[in-house]
Design an enzyme around this catalytic site. Structure first.
Site, PDB file in Angstrom:
ATOM      1  NE  ARG A 214      -3.641  -2.083   2.539  1.00 21.34           N
ATOM      2  CZ  ARG A 214      -3.276  -3.469   3.316  1.00 21.34           C
ATOM      3  NH1 ARG A 214      -2.300  -3.675   4.054  1.00 21.34           N
ATOM      4  NH2 ARG A 214      -4.245  -4.532   3.150  1.00 21.34           N
TER       5      ARG A 214
ATOM      6  CE  LYS B 228      -6.386  -0.498   4.473  1.00 25.02           C
ATOM      7  NZ  LYS B 228      -7.546  -0.554   3.593  1.00 25.02           N
TER       8      LYS B 228
ATOM      9  CG  HIS C 137      -4.830   1.916  -5.067  1.00 28.27           C
ATOM     10  ND1 HIS C 137      -4.282   1.320  -3.802  1.00 28.27           N
ATOM     11  CD2 HIS C 137      -6.089   1.242  -5.210  1.00 28.27           C
ATOM     12  CE1 HIS C 137      -5.466   0.236  -3.360  1.00 28.27           C
ATOM     13  NE2 HIS C 137      -6.217   0.549  -4.284  1.00 28.27           N
TER      14      HIS C 137
ATOM     15  NE  ARG D  22      -2.932  -2.721  -2.122  1.00 27.84           N
ATOM     16  CZ  ARG D  22      -2.429  -3.439  -1.340  1.00 27.84           C
ATOM     17  NH1 ARG D  22      -1.206  -3.916  -1.156  1.00 27.84           N
ATOM     18  NH2 ARG D  22      -3.552  -4.114  -0.518  1.00 27.84           N
TER      19      ARG D  22
ATOM     20  CG  HIS E 223      -6.389  -8.020   0.169  1.00 29.76           C
ATOM     21  ND1 HIS E 223      -6.580  -8.245  -1.142  1.00 29.76           N
ATOM     22  CD2 HIS E 223      -6.080  -6.640   0.438  1.00 29.76           C
ATOM     23  CE1 HIS E 223      -6.367  -7.411  -1.916  1.00 29.76           C
ATOM     24  NE2 HIS E 223      -6.320  -6.251  -1.017  1.00 29.76           N
TER      25      HIS E 223
ATOM     26  CE1 TYR F   2      -6.113  -6.563  -8.561  1.00 35.01           C
ATOM     27  CE2 TYR F   2      -6.565  -7.540  -6.301  1.00 35.01           C
ATOM     28  CZ  TYR F   2      -6.023  -6.437  -7.171  1.00 35.01           C
ATOM     29  OH  TYR F   2      -5.545  -5.393  -6.653  1.00 35.01           O
TER      30      TYR F   2
END
Length: 317
Positions: free
Chosen positions: A164, A188, A259, A262, A285, A294
């Site tokens: 990120r 995150k 982004h 990424r 994730h 994706y």
């Protein structure tokens, strides 16, 4: 009961709901204002058809959603309205105003899948080649050369790791050394993951660090330091430099962002045979459903494989 009386009764219920949202859930003023607009519209519609929130059934709520669709509201807006209705009716049920929640069996409008913007491998190659060549330009000042080396390192790192942008610009100075093959990222939710580093990304970063040292800049705590409040390069500064580089190789500025790189990292891995679970881990994730944006890449790869290798496809049957 007149429409005016029904509207007044609904108004009291809305005020009680908004007071609860403010006192118990800490809803912001803008959020409360949005709830008020949505619920005023809903209860006004119910008043027009001779009903009210304490009596409205699932069919009436579906009719209201159809009315919104007929007004030309986008699916995300209708979904937001339905979310407000759900919370409002749960409140009425919890307060004993109703004995049921009529929104429980209602499906929201389907939102169209938003596929991420992706650069082709050829476009990424053009970007990286331009970034690698930029520090050797004869017209650059020492500061300009250092910025060019920094942009090359940033570009190589984000495309090699899929970080990120917030993770990338806040990397500590100690994360990359001459022999570094992997480094740990805390993403995150405080989740830590191990990210492999390519030779090219490591070499570009080491070259940037060497130039920093030659320019007399102290190592400091950040890999990409800045004089701003955060102490490190901002996402906006990286995006600005990236768009400038893209323009120099004929790629539209609107098509490029950190982004997007990424996304290119993930899509190109999948196109070349990587497993979706592995890509999930590399991207950080927590849930595989996030990575499933994706799947269109996987579907295209499967079609290509079948077309190329299935005996019936080869015969055109």
């Amino acid at each position: 009961m007149t429409r005016r009386t029904r509207a007044q009764g609904a108004g009291y219920q809305i005020e009680a709901f908004l007071e609860m949202m403010s006192a118990e859930r800490g809803a912001a003023p803008n959020t409360l204002a949005a709830y008020r607009r949505d619920l005023d519209d809903y209860t006004g519609y119910l008043a027009d058809i001779g009903s009210g929130p304490e009596r409205a059934g699932p069919e009436q709520i579906r009719t209201y959603l159809g009315y919104l669709d007929g007004q030309g509201l986008a699916a995300p807006t209708v979904a937001r309205r339905l979310s407000a209705l759900r919370q409002f009716h749960r409140f009425l049920f919890g307060e004993g105003t109703r004995e049921d929640d009529p929104t429980g069996t209602i499906d929201g409008p389907r939102r169209p899948a938003r596929l991420p913007k992706v650069l082709s491998e050829a476009e990424v190659d053009r970007l990286i080649e331009a970034a690698a060549a930029a520090p050797d330009r004869a017209d650059l000042t020492p500061v300009g050369r250092l910025r060019a080396l920094r942009l090359h390192a940033l570009l190589e790192l984000i495309y090699a790791t899929g970080l990120r942008v917030s993770e990338l610009v806040s990397l500590p100075a100690t994360v990359v050394r001459d022999e570094t093959r992997y480094f740990a990222i805390r993403g995150k939710g405080g989740h830590e993951r191990i990210v492999p580093l390519t030779d090219r990304a490591r070499a570009a970063t080491v070259a940037y660090l060497a130039a920093r040292g030659e320019a007399g800049h102290p190592a400091g705590g950040w890999l990409f330091p800045s004089s701003g409040d955060s102490g490190h390069l901002t996402r906006q500064a990286f995006a600005r430099d990236l768009k400038g580089l893209a323009a120099s190789v004929g790629i539209e500025a609107a098509k490029i962002s950190p982004h997007v790189l990424r996304h290119a990292f993930a899509s190109h891995l999948l196109q070349n045979g990587a497993d979706l679970r592995v890509v999930q881990q590399l991207l950080g994730h927590a849930d595989i459903s996030t990575t499933q944006i994706y799947t269109h890449v996987l579907e295209e790869r499967l079609r290509t494989l079948v077309s190329a290798h299935h005996p019936l496809a080869a015969r055109g049957d």
